[in-house]
Structures are given as structure tokens and as C-alpha cells.
Design a protein around this motif. Structure first.
Motif, PDB file in Angstrom:
ATOM      1  N   TYR A   1      11.227  12.829  -1.201  1.00  0.00           N
ATOM      2  CA  TYR A   1      10.810  11.875  -0.501  1.00  0.00           C
ATOM      3  C   TYR A   1       9.437  11.547  -0.325  1.00  0.00           C
ATOM      4  O   TYR A   1       8.555  12.664  -0.536  1.00  0.00           O
ATOM      5  CB  TYR A   1      11.412  12.088   0.997  1.00  0.00           C
ATOM      6  N   GLY A   2       8.629  10.457  -0.114  1.00  0.00           N
ATOM      7  CA  GLY A   2       7.394  10.359   0.291  1.00  0.00           C
ATOM      8  C   GLY A   2       7.098   9.825   1.599  1.00  0.00           C
ATOM      9  O   GLY A   2       8.160  10.009   2.554  1.00  0.00           O
ATOM     10  N   TYR A   3       6.271   9.075   1.932  1.00  0.00           N
ATOM     11  CA  TYR A   3       5.616   8.693   3.261  1.00  0.00           C
ATOM     12  C   TYR A   3       5.460   7.117   3.371  1.00  0.00           C
ATOM     13  O   TYR A   3       4.461   6.905   2.818  1.00  0.00           O
ATOM     14  CB  TYR A   3       4.736   9.797   3.734  1.00  0.00           C
ATOM     15  N   THR A   4       6.083   6.383   4.319  1.00  0.00           N
ATOM     16  CA  THR A   4       5.519   5.202   4.437  1.00  0.00           C
ATOM     17  C   THR A   4       4.299   5.137   5.520  1.00  0.00           C
ATOM     18  O   THR A   4       4.132   6.062   6.412  1.00  0.00           O
ATOM     19  CB  THR A   4       6.538   4.378   5.046  1.00  0.00           C
ATOM     20  N   THR A   5       3.586   4.130   5.416  1.00  0.00           N
ATOM     21  CA  THR A   5       2.300   4.039   6.063  1.00  0.00           C
ATOM     22  C   THR A   5       2.498   3.826   7.743  1.00  0.00           C
ATOM     23  O   THR A   5       1.893   4.021   8.676  1.00  0.00           O
ATOM     24  CB  THR A   5       1.063   3.038   5.575  1.00  0.00           C
TER      25      THR A   5
ATOM     26  N   PRO B   1      14.101   9.380  -9.171  1.00  0.00           N
ATOM     27  CA  PRO B   1      13.738   8.415  -8.090  1.00  0.00           C
ATOM     28  C   PRO B   1      13.160   9.056  -7.068  1.00  0.00           C
ATOM     29  O   PRO B   1      13.162  10.216  -6.610  1.00  0.00           O
ATOM     30  CB  PRO B   1      14.934   7.758  -7.710  1.00  0.00           C
ATOM     31  N   LEU B   2      12.055   8.253  -6.409  1.00  0.00           N
ATOM     32  CA  LEU B   2      11.552   8.730  -5.127  1.00  0.00           C
ATOM     33  C   LEU B   2      11.804   7.686  -3.954  1.00  0.00           C
ATOM     34  O   LEU B   2      11.474   6.504  -4.246  1.00  0.00           O
ATOM     35  CB  LEU B   2       9.873   8.829  -5.493  1.00  0.00           C
ATOM     36  N   TYR B   3      11.957   8.171  -2.828  1.00  0.00           N
ATOM     37  CA  TYR B   3      12.001   7.249  -1.652  1.00  0.00           C
ATOM     38  C   TYR B   3      11.292   7.625  -0.718  1.00  0.00           C
ATOM     39  O   TYR B   3      11.160   8.831  -0.056  1.00  0.00           O
ATOM     40  CB  TYR B   3      13.526   7.143  -1.288  1.00  0.00           C
ATOM     41  N   ALA B   4      10.194   6.858  -0.064  1.00  0.00           N
ATOM     42  CA  ALA B   4       9.519   7.139   0.842  1.00  0.00           C
ATOM     43  C   ALA B   4      10.095   6.866   2.446  1.00  0.00           C
ATOM     44  O   ALA B   4      10.665   5.804   2.564  1.00  0.00           O
ATOM     45  CB  ALA B   4       8.214   6.119   1.143  1.00  0.00           C
ATOM     46  N   ILE B   5      10.000   7.892   3.019  1.00  0.00           N
ATOM     47  CA  ILE B   5      10.811   7.717   4.453  1.00  0.00           C
ATOM     48  C   ILE B   5      10.055   6.685   5.434  1.00  0.00           C
ATOM     49  O   ILE B   5       8.751   7.069   5.559  1.00  0.00           O
ATOM     50  CB  ILE B   5      10.700   9.278   5.070  1.00  0.00           C
ATOM     51  N   GLY B   6      11.046   5.897   5.980  1.00  0.00           N
ATOM     52  CA  GLY B   6      10.374   5.093   7.000  1.00  0.00           C
ATOM     53  C   GLY B   6      11.210   5.162   8.203  1.00  0.00           C
ATOM     54  O   GLY B   6      12.374   5.261   8.336  1.00  0.00           O
ATOM     55  N   THR B   7      10.414   4.947   9.242  1.00  0.00           N
ATOM     56  CA  THR B   7      11.120   5.050  10.494  1.00  0.00           C
ATOM     57  C   THR B   7      10.644   3.635  11.211  1.00  0.00           C
ATOM     58  O   THR B   7       9.462   3.990  12.016  1.00  0.00           O
ATOM     59  CB  THR B   7      10.992   6.235  11.409  1.00  0.00           C
TER      60      THR B   7
ATOM     61  N   VAL C   1       0.776  -1.110   0.071  1.00  0.00           N
ATOM     62  CA  VAL C   1       0.170  -0.058  -0.124  1.00  0.00           C
ATOM     63  C   VAL C   1       0.820   1.240  -0.005  1.00  0.00           C
ATOM     64  O   VAL C   1       0.581   2.189  -0.845  1.00  0.00           O
ATOM     65  CB  VAL C   1      -1.093   0.030   1.022  1.00  0.00           C
ATOM     66  N   SER C   2       1.964   1.242   0.816  1.00  0.00           N
ATOM     67  CA  SER C   2       2.985   2.294   0.802  1.00  0.00           C
ATOM     68  C   SER C   2       3.639   2.619  -0.555  1.00  0.00           C
ATOM     69  O   SER C   2       3.444   3.688  -0.961  1.00  0.00           O
ATOM     70  CB  SER C   2       4.057   2.119   1.615  1.00  0.00           C
ATOM     71  N   VAL C   3       3.883   1.405  -1.219  1.00  0.00           N
ATOM     72  CA  VAL C   3       4.521   1.658  -2.443  1.00  0.00           C
ATOM     73  C   VAL C   3       3.494   2.288  -3.710  1.00  0.00           C
ATOM     74  O   VAL C   3       3.696   3.382  -4.193  1.00  0.00           O
ATOM     75  CB  VAL C   3       4.834   0.205  -2.962  1.00  0.00           C
ATOM     76  N   ILE C   4       2.274   1.683  -3.763  1.00  0.00           N
ATOM     77  CA  ILE C   4       1.320   2.143  -4.557  1.00  0.00           C
ATOM     78  C   ILE C   4       0.587   3.593  -4.300  1.00  0.00           C
ATOM     79  O   ILE C   4       0.654   4.483  -5.138  1.00  0.00           O
ATOM     80  CB  ILE C   4       0.072   1.214  -4.645  1.00  0.00           C
ATOM     81  N   LEU C   5       0.763   4.099  -3.211  1.00  0.00           N
ATOM     82  CA  LEU C   5       0.253   5.425  -2.865  1.00  0.00           C
ATOM     83  C   LEU C   5       1.369   6.598  -3.099  1.00  0.00           C
ATOM     84  O   LEU C   5       1.273   7.314  -3.524  1.00  0.00           O
ATOM     85  CB  LEU C   5      -0.241   5.371  -1.298  1.00  0.00           C
ATOM     86  N   ASN C   6       2.506   6.082  -2.751  1.00  0.00           N
ATOM     87  CA  ASN C   6       3.691   7.158  -3.060  1.00  0.00           C
ATOM     88  C   ASN C   6       4.007   7.157  -4.465  1.00  0.00           C
ATOM     89  O   ASN C   6       4.281   8.297  -4.879  1.00  0.00           O
ATOM     90  CB  ASN C   6       4.959   6.573  -2.320  1.00  0.00           C
TER      91      ASN C   6
ATOM     92  N   LYS D   1      20.767  10.953  -0.017  1.00  0.00           N
ATOM     93  CA  LYS D   1      20.870  12.038  -0.883  1.00  0.00           C
ATOM     94  C   LYS D   1      19.396  12.737  -1.328  1.00  0.00           C
ATOM     95  O   LYS D   1      19.232  13.810  -1.370  1.00  0.00           O
ATOM     96  CB  LYS D   1      21.827  11.888  -2.385  1.00  0.00           C
ATOM     97  N   ALA D   2      18.687  11.767  -1.712  1.00  0.00           N
ATOM     98  CA  ALA D   2      17.144  12.091  -2.035  1.00  0.00           C
ATOM     99  C   ALA D   2      16.462  12.959  -1.041  1.00  0.00           C
ATOM    100  O   ALA D   2      15.780  13.757  -1.096  1.00  0.00           O
ATOM    101  CB  ALA D   2      16.585  10.781  -2.864  1.00  0.00           C
ATOM    102  N   VAL D   3      16.624  12.235   0.348  1.00  0.00           N
ATOM    103  CA  VAL D   3      15.907  12.712   1.514  1.00  0.00           C
ATOM    104  C   VAL D   3      16.351  14.212   1.643  1.00  0.00           C
ATOM    105  O   VAL D   3      15.591  15.174   1.762  1.00  0.00           O
ATOM    106  CB  VAL D   3      15.841  11.702   2.507  1.00  0.00           C
ATOM    107  N   GLY D   4      17.818  14.053   1.522  1.00  0.00           N
ATOM    108  CA  GLY D   4      18.265  15.413   1.902  1.00  0.00           C
ATOM    109  C   GLY D   4      18.028  16.627   0.836  1.00  0.00           C
ATOM    110  O   GLY D   4      18.035  18.041   1.215  1.00  0.00           O
ATOM    111  N   GLU D   5      17.641  16.159  -0.395  1.00  0.00           N
ATOM    112  CA  GLU D   5      17.270  17.207  -1.296  1.00  0.00           C
ATOM    113  C   GLU D   5      15.797  17.366  -1.370  1.00  0.00           C
ATOM    114  O   GLU D   5      15.036  17.989  -2.366  1.00  0.00           O
ATOM    115  CB  GLU D   5      17.614  16.800  -2.681  1.00  0.00           C
ATOM    116  N   GLY D   6      14.937  16.638  -0.471  1.00  0.00           N
ATOM    117  CA  GLY D   6      13.437  17.130  -0.451  1.00  0.00           C
ATOM    118  C   GLY D   6      12.886  16.075  -1.358  1.00  0.00           C
ATOM    119  O   GLY D   6      11.338  15.972  -1.486  1.00  0.00           O
TER     120      GLY D   6
END
Length: 487
Positions: free
Chosen positions: A431-435, A349-355, A245-250, A424-429
Motif C-alpha cells: 500500500y501507499g499513502y493518499t495526501t 499493483p499498488l493501492y494508496a490507502i485513503g480515509t 498528486v497522490s497518484v504521481i507521488l505513489n 488483499k493488497a493492504v493486508g499484505e502490506g
């Protein structure tokens, strides 16, 4: 470590409030009887001469300073994600031993809890006024509940003291904020990527997909050869549903729309989200997930991919170790790329941030300064160099100092390339959002279970999103939605 200063006891914790109420500083934990306040001591001595009075005052002030400043003794961390014997030895070698060598008067004691129940045990202990000094949670939504109930200390002063704001990537650091204060530091820095069998791809002249058209063509080619497009499953972790779901939404709806929904500016029933869920349902129903999704374990998924029985695997960077291990068994080559963009206008490329977990300080800690010193070590290049070599993937800290050249000294080139590109991608803004990081708990729970009903045709996409919106709106009104990383 420098001795603690009296300033720490001005923090309004439950412990210091008890001390103020009683008029003395309790040091029973240090093996000594309680020390009465300087004022009480003065009342219990005979009136001295003027010179002696000055000497006595100096003595009392010094005595009080030592009593307030000294807070030696162990600090505790309960590691809530579990770990096999090898992983526990790594934690002792890379985490505990170096810290204790540098801080012999405030050593760290580590308890590794069972992964399935560790979080609950920590939460129950903390809520009851006990628990470890360093509070580890599975993510921001759990942290938020403990913040709102008043069980965690604000970390702002420690972030300034140790310059953590310059050492941790800003968008990830902000996931621990609540009402202008930071209460949690992200332990893991993770995202969803597309693993693929490079040996299989090279043999067939295939290239990793970058667009929806690429992905569709590749999946058709794989299925024509009897190869499962995606090696995925939830056999040992039902919450793996939300990875997809995270993949498809982002990568279909896009991070801008997700951000608006998390802020309550657009509903989850918006057409762009409905279109995204329909695409995911289509993948499942066309057989892209294989025939054994509900029984396939993480290790089995990695092995199917490594054997070439599946071509790709949308999975988290936390699975890097499993993937590397499986490909070593088969002797084939692993490939890793960002997940393709699925709709025009969504960046690549787009990377969803996950913690996947966070670190905080218990408000009832007897020694928050020592706990903060541990956080200083945890987010250091020294520790990251050690742990990234011994346990790649799960201990990927969101440090600003991450770069490919530096990582390559300790880890495989493919790991170094993936994580340096992510940072690098996150530092440049970008990024997306993991559920599992940005959704509130009840909404996330429904997202995980409800998507199965969509896949199996038991409910429609519209029904799914309508109920999700109802749950989310209630949690948003109750202040349970973690703050999304800013855009």
C-alpha cells in the motif's frame, strides 16, 4: 443492550469531572432531578438500628449502582458528507433502523449536514463542549487536532471489547493512533484507481496500461484519434487536484520514499519527488487532462468517459457509483484496474490507502458506551452487507472479512473484484499513502492550490516543493502530521 457499569464514570471526561466536583450524578438529560451521592443520602436520614442499617446500606449501594449504571437516552451522529434524498433514505434504512431495533433504549438520531459546511459545524460544536456523541471528521488530520485539544475519548478499551482490532485492517486502523492510543476508526476505505472505457479499448485492441511505457503509448494513440486520455476536472471540487498528486507521488516516487518524507527522514525537495511532479506537469501541458479541467464536474467526467470521448479517468473508488450510473446511461462497459507503475522499482499493483472520514467518540458524550455499541454495529458484516448493496463505493469499510465471493452477492462483479483486491493488497502490506489522509492540513492545502501554478507555468517544480517542504517542516515540528501507516 446491557446496562452500563459504574466503571464508565471513572473515565476522566469533562462530564464526570463535573459530577465528582459536585458530589452527585446529574441525570437531568433523562428527565429526572439530580440524584445526590449515597454519602449525602446517609447524612440526611435518622440513625437506624443495626439490622436496618445493614438493609439501608444494601439499598444505598443498589441505588447508587442503578444511578451510575443507567444511561438510557438517544445518541447523536451528525453525518458531515451530505447526501441526496435517496442517500438519506438509505442511511435511515441500513444504519439507523437496524441499530435502533437492537438498542431501543439508546436509539441513534441522525442529522445529515450539508457536505460543504458539515465538518466545520461539527468541529465548532465539539470544541465548545457540545456536539454529537459520535464525532465524524473528514480524515486523520482533522481528528488529530481534536485529539490534541482533548475533545475525543481514547477507543482502546472499546476496540478490545468489540474485537475491532481483528475486524478492521491493521494499517488502516493505525491511522487513528496518537501517542500509543487510538482515537478514531476509519469510516471509508478508499484508493485511487484507473477507470477506463472497456468498450472503447476492446474496439481498438487496447489493453489497460501497467507501466509508464504502456501509458505513454496509449495516451498517444488516444490523442491521435481525438480522444482525451484522462477525463478529469475540479469544477465542483477543487481538492480533486490532490488526487493526481497522490497518484504521481505513489506510483512514481513510491511508497517507501513517501513514508520517509512523512517521517521527516528525507525532504519533499528530494529529486525523486521533483521528477514525479515534472511528469504530472508534463501530462497536463501535453493535453492529457483535456481543455476543460477547471470547469469539468464529477458527473461530467464520468459521462465523458462513458461516451468514449475520454479513454481513462484516474479517480477514487468513492466515484464508483457515479461511474456506474454514467455507463448505464450510455450502455457501454466500464473497466477498472490499478494505476500503472511509473518508475522501475515501484510495485504493481499498488493501492494508496485513503480515509475520507473517521468516527470517534466525543469526550463530552453522556453515553460513550452506547456510542461504542454503535461503532460495533457500524463495523459489522451485517451493516456492510446492507450498505454495500445500496450505496457502493462511499461506504467501503476497511473490514478484514471483505472478499470477492461475498461482495458479489450484493454488488457488481467489477466492484467486488476491485475492493477485494484492494483489501488483499493492504493486508499484505502493498500500500501507499493518499495526501488527504496522511498530509497535515496546511501542507495539504498548499499542495492542492500550488500544483495549479505548476501546471500553468506560474512557478517551477522546485519552487513548489521548496515551499511545501517549509510548510511541512513547521507542521512536523508542531506534531500536526498524522501517523503514516507502518512499513
Amino acid at each position: 443492550m446491557k446496562p452500563l457499569t459504574p466503571k464508565i464514570f471513572t473515565t476522566k471526561t469533562r462530564r464526570t469531572q463535573r459530577l465528582e466536583d459536585k458530589g452527585f450524578l446529574s441525570v437531568w438529560s433523562l428527565g429526572s432531578p439530580p440524584l445526590r451521592s449515597p454519602a449525602t443520602l446517609l447524612l440526611n436520614v435518622r440513625k437506624p438500628s443495626a439490622p436496618n442499617l445493614r438493609a439501608l446500606c444494601v439499598f444505598v449501594v443498589n441505588f447508587a449502582f442503578v444511578a451510575f449504571a443507567k444511561a438510557d437516552g438517544p445518541i447523536a451522529l451528525w453525518y458531515q458528507r451530505g447526501g441526496n434524498p435517496d442517500q438519506q433514505r438509505i442511511l435511515q434504512k441500513d444504519l439507523v433502523a437496524p441499530f435502533n431495533t437492537a438498542h431501543p433504549t439508546t436509539p441513534l438520531t441522525l442529522d445529515v449536514l450539508a457536505g460543504g459546511t458539515g465538518d466545520k459545524k461539527i468541529r465548532m460544536a465539539v470544541i465548545s463542549g457540545k456536539g454529537p456523541d459520535i464525532v465524524m471528521t473528514p480524515g486523520p488530520s482533522t481528528t488529530l487536532a481534536l485529539v490534541q485539544s482533548g475533545h475525543l475519548l481514547p477507543l482502546d478499551d472499546y476496540i478490545k471489547k468489540y474485537k475491532l482490532g481483528t475486524r478492521i485492517l491493521t494499517p488502516v486502523l493505525k491511522t487513528g493512533e496518537y501517542q500509543g492510543h487510538n482515537y478514531a476508526l476509519p469510516r471509508t476505505f478508499e484508493t485511487m484507481v484507473l477507470y477506463y472505457n472497456k468498450t472503447l479499448f476492446d474496439k481498438n485492441g487496447w489493453a489497460p496500461p501497467k507501466t509508464m511505457a504502456d501509458l505513454n503509448a496509449l495516451a498517444e494513440a488516444l490523442m491521435a484519434k481525438g480522444i482525451t486520455p484522462f477525463s478529469v476536472g475540479n469544477g465542483d471540487w477543487r481538492a480533486a487536484n490532490e488526487w493526481h498528486v497522490s497518484v504521481i507521488l505513489n506510483h512514481y516516487a513510491g511508497p517507501e520514499n513517501i513514508y520517509k518524507a512523512l517521517k521527516g527522514e528525507i525532504p519533499w525537495t528530494d529529486p525523486v519527488f521533483a521528477q514525479a511532479i515534472d511528469v504530472l506537469k508534463d501530462w497536463y501541458q501535453k493535453g492529457w487532462f483535456g481543455k476543460n479541467y477547471f470547469s469539468l464536474t464529477g458527473d461530467q467526467q464520468a459521462l465523458l468517459l462513458a461516451k468514449g470521448e475520454a479513454g481513462m479517468a484516474p479517480n477514487g473508488t468513492f466515484s464508483f457509483d457515479n461511474m456506474v450510473t454514467a455507463f448505464k446511461q450510455t450502455g457501454q462497459e466500464l473497466g477498472v484496474v490499478p494505476f500503472p507503475t511509473l518508475r522501475e522499482g515501484v510495485p504493481y499493483p499498488l493501492y494508496a490507502i485513503g480515509t475520507g472520514s473517521t468516527m470517534s467518540i466525543n469526550k463530552n458524550s453522556a453515553n460513550p458506551e452506547a456510542a461504542a455499541a454503535f461503532l460495533d454495529y457500524l463495523y459489522s458484516d451485517e451493516f456492510y452487507d446492507r450498505i454495500s448493496k445500496d450505496w457502493p463505493g462511499d461506504w467501503n469499510l476497511p473490514l478484514t472479512s471483505i472478499n470477492e465471493e461475498k461482495l458479489t452477492k450484493n454488488v457488481s462483479p467489477i466492484f467486488a473484484k476491485t475492493f477485494s483486491a484492494f483489501a488483499k493488497a493492504v493486508g499484505e502490506g502493498n500500500y501507499g499513502y493518499t495526501t488527504w489522509t496522511f498530509w497535515p492540513p496546511a501542507t495539504e492545502d498548499y499542495l492542492i492550490h500550488g500544483i495549479e501554478q505548476v501546471w500553468l507555468g506560474q512557478i517551477t517544480t522546485a519552487d513548489y516543493l521548496k515551499k511545501m517542504q517549509e510548510i511541512f517542516a513547521k507542521e512536523l515540528a508542531e506534531g500536526k502530521v498524522p501517523p503514516p501507516a507502518p512499513r
